[in-house]
Design a protein around this motif. Structure first.
Motif, PDB file in Angstrom:
ATOM      1  N   ILE A 192       0.844  -1.197   0.000  1.00  0.00           N
ATOM      2  CA  ILE A 192       0.000   0.000   0.000  1.00  0.00           C
ATOM      3  C   ILE A 192       0.883   1.251   0.000  1.00  0.00           C
ATOM      4  CG2 ILE A 192      -1.625   1.333   1.387  1.00  0.00           C
ATOM      5  CD1 ILE A 192      -2.973  -1.163   2.170  1.00  0.00           C
ATOM      6  N   ALA A 195       2.449   1.930  -3.355  1.00  0.00           N
ATOM      7  CA  ALA A 195       1.506   2.578  -4.267  1.00  0.00           C
ATOM      8  C   ALA A 195       1.477   4.079  -4.001  1.00  0.00           C
ATOM      9  CB  ALA A 195       0.118   1.974  -4.099  1.00  0.00           C
ATOM     10  N   GLY A 196       1.536   4.455  -2.711  1.00  0.00           N
ATOM     11  CA  GLY A 196       1.565   5.863  -2.358  1.00  0.00           C
ATOM     12  C   GLY A 196       2.832   6.539  -2.847  1.00  0.00           C
ATOM     13  N   LEU A 226       3.931  13.397   2.019  1.00  0.00           N
ATOM     14  CA  LEU A 226       3.144  12.991   0.860  1.00  0.00           C
ATOM     15  C   LEU A 226       2.699  11.532   0.967  1.00  0.00           C
ATOM     16  CD1 LEU A 226       4.919  14.806  -2.096  1.00  0.00           C
ATOM     17  CD2 LEU A 226       2.809  15.411  -0.920  1.00  0.00           C
ATOM     18  N   PRO A 229      -1.161   9.846   3.508  1.00  0.00           N
ATOM     19  CA  PRO A 229      -2.453   9.192   3.236  1.00  0.00           C
ATOM     20  C   PRO A 229      -2.310   7.678   3.058  1.00  0.00           C
ATOM     21  CG  PRO A 229      -2.178  11.122   1.865  1.00  0.00           C
ATOM     22  CD  PRO A 229      -0.865  10.897   2.547  1.00  0.00           C
ATOM     23  N   ALA A 230      -1.264   7.257   2.365  1.00  0.00           N
ATOM     24  CA  ALA A 230      -1.067   5.825   2.149  1.00  0.00           C
ATOM     25  C   ALA A 230      -0.758   5.122   3.461  1.00  0.00           C
ATOM     26  CB  ALA A 230       0.060   5.592   1.148  1.00  0.00           C
ATOM     27  N   VAL A 232      -1.652   6.123   6.427  1.00  0.00           N
ATOM     28  CA  VAL A 232      -2.884   6.095   7.229  1.00  0.00           C
ATOM     29  C   VAL A 232      -3.788   4.959   6.760  1.00  0.00           C
ATOM     30  CG1 VAL A 232      -5.027   7.337   7.715  1.00  0.00           C
ATOM     31  CG2 VAL A 232      -2.838   8.511   7.901  1.00  0.00           C
ATOM     32  N   LEU A 233      -3.894   4.807   5.450  1.00  0.00           N
ATOM     33  CA  LEU A 233      -4.745   3.728   4.929  1.00  0.00           C
ATOM     34  C   LEU A 233      -4.226   2.374   5.401  1.00  0.00           C
ATOM     35  CD1 LEU A 233      -7.149   3.140   2.988  1.00  0.00           C
ATOM     36  CD2 LEU A 233      -5.405   2.484   1.335  1.00  0.00           C
ATOM     37  N   ILE A 236      -5.044   1.918   9.005  1.00  0.00           N
ATOM     38  CA  ILE A 236      -6.456   1.596   9.268  1.00  0.00           C
ATOM     39  C   ILE A 236      -6.714   0.115   8.978  1.00  0.00           C
ATOM     40  CG2 ILE A 236      -8.817   1.958   8.468  1.00  0.00           C
ATOM     41  CD1 ILE A 236      -8.260   4.861   8.194  1.00  0.00           C
ATOM     42  N   VAL A 298      -9.948   8.157  11.243  1.00  0.00           N
ATOM     43  CA  VAL A 298     -10.356   9.019  10.145  1.00  0.00           C
ATOM     44  C   VAL A 298     -10.440  10.466  10.613  1.00  0.00           C
ATOM     45  CG1 VAL A 298     -12.197   9.504   8.522  1.00  0.00           C
ATOM     46  CG2 VAL A 298     -11.514   7.160   8.957  1.00  0.00           C
ATOM     47  N   ILE A 305      -4.177  14.847   6.958  1.00  0.00           N
ATOM     48  CA  ILE A 305      -4.037  14.996   5.514  1.00  0.00           C
ATOM     49  C   ILE A 305      -4.420  16.413   5.111  1.00  0.00           C
ATOM     50  CG2 ILE A 305      -4.777  14.120   3.281  1.00  0.00           C
ATOM     51  CD1 ILE A 305      -5.566  11.554   4.698  1.00  0.00           C
ATOM     52  N   VAL A 308      -1.777  19.085   6.272  1.00  0.00           N
ATOM     53  CA  VAL A 308      -0.621  19.058   5.378  1.00  0.00           C
ATOM     54  C   VAL A 308      -0.958  19.825   4.107  1.00  0.00           C
ATOM     55  CG1 VAL A 308       0.851  17.601   3.970  1.00  0.00           C
ATOM     56  CG2 VAL A 308       0.240  16.894   6.287  1.00  0.00           C
ATOM     57  N   ALA A 309      -2.131  19.554   3.589  1.00  0.00           N
ATOM     58  CA  ALA A 309      -2.538  20.202   2.347  1.00  0.00           C
ATOM     59  C   ALA A 309      -2.561  21.711   2.519  1.00  0.00           C
ATOM     60  CB  ALA A 309      -3.913  19.691   1.937  1.00  0.00           C
TER      61      ALA A 309
ATOM     62  N   MET B   1      -9.530   5.546  -0.245  1.00  0.00           N
ATOM     63  CA  MET B   1      -8.569   6.163  -1.169  1.00  0.00           C
ATOM     64  C   MET B   1      -8.352   5.259  -2.379  1.00  0.00           C
ATOM     65  SD  MET B   1      -4.893   7.685  -0.332  1.00  0.00           S
ATOM     66  CE  MET B   1      -4.219   6.121   0.057  1.00  0.00           C
ATOM     67  N   LEU B   3      -6.195   3.953  -5.047  1.00  0.00           N
ATOM     68  CA  LEU B   3      -4.764   3.914  -5.362  1.00  0.00           C
ATOM     69  C   LEU B   3      -4.502   3.884  -6.851  1.00  0.00           C
ATOM     70  CD1 LEU B   3      -3.697   1.435  -2.612  1.00  0.00           C
ATOM     71  CD2 LEU B   3      -3.082   3.835  -2.752  1.00  0.00           C
ATOM     72  N   PRO B   9      -2.330  13.319  -3.670  1.00  0.00           N
ATOM     73  CA  PRO B   9      -3.285  13.343  -2.556  1.00  0.00           C
ATOM     74  C   PRO B   9      -3.693  14.776  -2.203  1.00  0.00           C
ATOM     75  CG  PRO B   9      -1.297  12.111  -1.989  1.00  0.00           C
ATOM     76  CD  PRO B   9      -1.066  12.723  -3.324  1.00  0.00           C
ATOM     77  N   LEU B  10      -2.838  15.733  -2.531  1.00  0.00           N
ATOM     78  CA  LEU B  10      -3.107  17.110  -2.154  1.00  0.00           C
ATOM     79  C   LEU B  10      -4.347  17.655  -2.841  1.00  0.00           C
ATOM     80  CD1 LEU B  10       0.504  18.520  -2.397  1.00  0.00           C
ATOM     81  CD2 LEU B  10      -0.689  17.552  -0.434  1.00  0.00           C
ATOM     82  N   LEU B  20     -11.844   7.304   2.666  1.00  0.00           N
ATOM     83  CA  LEU B  20     -11.208   6.608   3.793  1.00  0.00           C
ATOM     84  C   LEU B  20     -12.257   6.174   4.802  1.00  0.00           C
ATOM     85  CD1 LEU B  20      -7.990   8.614   4.708  1.00  0.00           C
ATOM     86  CD2 LEU B  20      -8.166   6.195   4.113  1.00  0.00           C
TER      87      LEU B  20
END
Lengths: 313, 435
Positions: A192, A195-196, A226, A229-230, A232-233, A236, A298, A305, A308-309, B1, B3, B9-10, B20
């Motif tokens: 995972i 992939a991120g 960056l 998110p990956a 965190v996924l 989870i 979440v 997430i 950061v953005a 998400m 993939l 992601p931004l 999510l």
């Protein structure tokens, strides 16, 4: 959770006639899958909730009585539930942390350009393809006192742990279970995270290089944020899985030495003792625990997430 | 998400978060949905098996049970089919372990399946299955066959003054010992003392947290004169004897009589450890005899019945397998015919000679042909006759958990004997009050 459909930042929404028609069409198109979702998920859970509000006689066939929340009250008042609760969280905390750290490292390695990368990417997934019960039996054999591979190697090298009955002692037993889980599911986390990694554009790195950032700075300031998110996924998925752990302690210790998980407790009541009501209450409690944890993830990790953005903007 | 989507992601923060959340919740729902379990079925008036019906039986009989490791189940079905001529029997394996087989049997009985006519049942399942109205009442059949069956094995099929199964073969613990290193044990105290003398003389048993530990503990408790429930069904485990046995076992682990590794052993690991030659004594079941004979230890090991408690008498815990007729069987006469065959003195000799299992017919133990194949038959009979059943109750699984979890806590050193005994008694009392 996911009900906010209109983001204020996008300005006021204008709904034309066409929009409305499209929305209706969308609803009709998704209706069948919503119905299937309801049947697959809601009906069994509703049934389990109903079972958990009753007690079913183990002495007389067909006899049952409605007890309201008694099964829940008894469970929450018992030492066994809270012991299992604590042990499950300890297991989940340790194993998921290790899996994310090792998974990130593994993903970074697999992301490098080298010969045979495709083959290696497949090979690292092998542990994940092995049935958990089988890998549990393998670990059990390796940690067997007197004859196991690990205990033998440790005592031959004169290292501590060679004369320990790993699966027979508090702490050690949990360590073996965590190791077995980390070994098996780190590749999943790595996949995972990989992939991120692949969606981070090369330009970002080029810009960093031009600015004279060191490798470490690039990793801390670009890759990690960056990747969040990956990660965190992966966290989870892995946390939810870990909180429902059953097969590893069932095979390795039968729940002895502080390794009984919430799911094992529910299994014992449902299957071994045929206490359908009491066992269903434990399943629902396990389910609620997992659900609360994922909502927290979440809310907080998901919120990260967004922060950061914002910073980046 | 998603993939697969090649976006940063931004740019997708809102979508990401929603996706999510949705993924997390949907997965939590799906994964937890399998916790429910089946609701019990309606009560049934138990019908009775007619002992005379076996003679006119025909058709097919399906016997269901655990994996046939020694070949005895399939072997008996084949021999029966050949001998009977009218009824054909077949054995269906429905579980690799005892626990799995029980789950499979319970599922079939709850669902009123007609797939199996006979179930192979562990001696501890009788009360539970009978109380649910799942079995045919075999009282008349058992009474007709009683003179050829060992009384203690018949007792394992009894619930509320009726018999619900017929014994097929029995089981009792034995002590295997290295004749070149240690003496044949007369008492548990002597065995433990002898085992502590030298590092290679130790004792291995089944000390993992599971049913086997209940058996190992009760074997000592019974010989010390203790009990779990008395004849009136009252909880009697909070006793001097329970404390004595628990202290004895836990001291044995501390002073090296028993290797600490037993805390992880069930039957097979205990046997393998003993086969390594590093131990003096092993407690295990009769089938181990055949396996030990195929190892380098073949000439040096001896077999003894379980020893007595000092000042007490030898006792044990009865194991073994019974044949129960399903209440939903469509060929009850065929099932009766099979039981008649399996319990004949003639076939019971084969149970011992061909499969190294303990017969339920006493005469078989002194048969010359049996003694040749099973030289420890005399010791085995002594063990079987001295053995007592485990507590008889429809909530036996809970009672056993109360025993093995608390015994384990004492052995592993996490609980004091006093606390464990109190907790054991409390938990058994609670279990007995189950609705």
């Amino acid at each position: 959770m996911a009900t906010r459909t209109i983001s204020p930042s996008r300005g006021p929404a204008k709904t034309s006639g066409r929009d409305r028609a499209e929305r209706k069409l969308a609803f009709r198109m998704t209706a069948p899958s919503l119905v299937i979702m309801a049947l697959v998920a809601a009906v069994p859970i509703g049934y389990a909730i109903w079972l958990s509000l009753n007690q079913y006689s183990v002495r007389t066939a067909g006899l049952s009585r409605f007890v309201g929340l008694e099964n829940y009250i008894n469970a929450l008042a018992s030492r066994e539930w809270w012991a299992a609760f604590g042990q499950t969280f300890l297991f989940a905390g340790l194993s998921v942390t290790l899996e994310l750290i090792l998974g990130t490292a593994m993903a970074l390695l697999l992301n490098l350009a080298f010969k045979g990368r495709a083959v290696l990417r497949t090979v690292v997934l092998l542990p994940y393809a092995i049935i958990t019960v089988v890998s549990a039996i393998t670990w059990q054999t390796m940690f067997q006192p007197n004859m196991g591979l690990v205990t033998n190697v440790l005592s031959t090298l004169g290292l501590p742990g060679g004369d320990v009955v790993w699966l027979g002692e508090h702490g050690y037993a949990m360590a073996v279970i965590v190791m077995a889980d980390v070994w098996k599911t780190t590749p999943f986390a790595a996949l995972i995270i990989l992939a991120g990694l692949q969606v981070i554009s090369a330009e970002t790195y080029e810009a960093a290089e031009l600015d004279g950032a060191s490798k470490w700075q690039t990793f801390v300031n670009i890759t990690l944020p960056l990747l969040r998110p990956a990660i965190v996924l992966a966290a989870i998925f892995r946390t939810m899985d870990a909180l429902r752990v059953f097969d590893l302690p069932f095979v390795l210790t039968r729940g002895a030495n502080g390794t009984e998980s919430m799911s094992m407790l529910a299994y014992t009541q449902l299957r071994e003792n045929r206490l359908v009501g009491e066992g269903s209450a434990l399943s629902i409690l396990t389910f609620l625990t997992v659900m609360v944890v994922s909502v927290i993830y979440v809310r907080f990790a998901g919120g990260n997430i967004r922060d950061v953005a914002k910073e980046e903007q | 998400m998603d993939l697969n989507r090649p976006a940063s992601p931004l740019q997708n923060k809102a979508t990401n978060r929603k996706a999510l959340a949705a993924t997390a919740i949907a997965t939590a729902l799906l994964l937890s949905a399998c916790g429910g379990g089946a609701a019990p079925q309606g009560a049934e008036q138990a019908a009775a098996a007619d002992p005379a019906s076996g003679a006119n039986a025909s058709g097919a009989v399906n016997i269901c049970g655990v994996k046939d490791a020694s070949g005895i189940y399939k072997g008996t079905a084949e021999a029966f089919t050949k001998a009977n001529g009218k009824v054909t029997a077949k054995y269906t394996e429905i579980g690799a372990t005892t626990d799995e087989a029980r789950t499979q049997i319970v599922q079939r009985l709850e669902g009123k399946s007609t797939e199996c006519d006979l179930f192979l049942t562990d001696v501890i399942w009788t009360s539970e299955f009978a109380s649910q109205g799942w079995l045919l009442d075999q009282t008349k059949l058992v009474e007709a066959n009683k003179d050829r069956l060992i009384p203690s094995t018949v007792e394992t099929t009894k619930y509320q003054d009726k018999y619900w199964a017929s014994p097929f073969f029995t089981n009792a613990g034995l002590i295997y010992y290295q004749k070149d290193k240690v003496a044949k044990p007369e008492t548990w105290q002597q065995l433990y003392a002898e085992a502590a003398k030298a590092p290679g003389d130790g004792y291995v048993y089944q000390g993992k947290q599971y049913e086997g530990l209940t058996v190992n503990f009760l074997e000592m408790l019974y010989s010390a004169g203790g009990e779990v429930l008395n004849d009136q069904g009252e909880v009697k485990i909070d006793s001097k004897e329970t404390r004595e046995v628990l202290n004895f076992m836990s001291d044995g682990l501390k002073n090296g009589s028993a290797d600490r590794a037993v805390l992880t052993y069930n039957e097979d690991p205990a046997r393998l450890a003993y086969e390594s030659g590093d131990f003096g004594y092993q407690r295990n079941w009769p089938h181990v005899y055949r396996l030990l004979n195929a190892t380098p230890l073949a000439s040096s090991f001896g077999v003894a019945p379980l020893p007595a408690w000092e000042g007490g008498k030898a006792s044990g815990v009865l194991g073994g397998w019974n044949l129960a007729i399903s209440a939903h069987s469509t060929n009850q006469a065929g099932a009766v015919a099979f039981i008649d065959f399996a319990t004949t003195p003639e076939w019971q000799k084969h149970v011992a000679m061909d499969y190294s299992q303990a017969p339920v017919n006493e005469a078989a133990y002194s048969d010359a042909a049996v003694l040749q194949k099973m030289p420890f038959a005399t010791e085995l009979l002594a063990s079987v006759k001295g053995a007592k059943p485990r507590p008889i109750s429809p909530v036996y699984p809970q009672i056993s958990q109360a025993i093995y979890k608390n015994v384990y806590a004492v052995l592993s050193g996490t609980t004091s004997t006093e606390d464990a005994v109190k907790k054991m008694a409390d938990e058994i009392t609670t279990a007995k009050a189950s609705f």
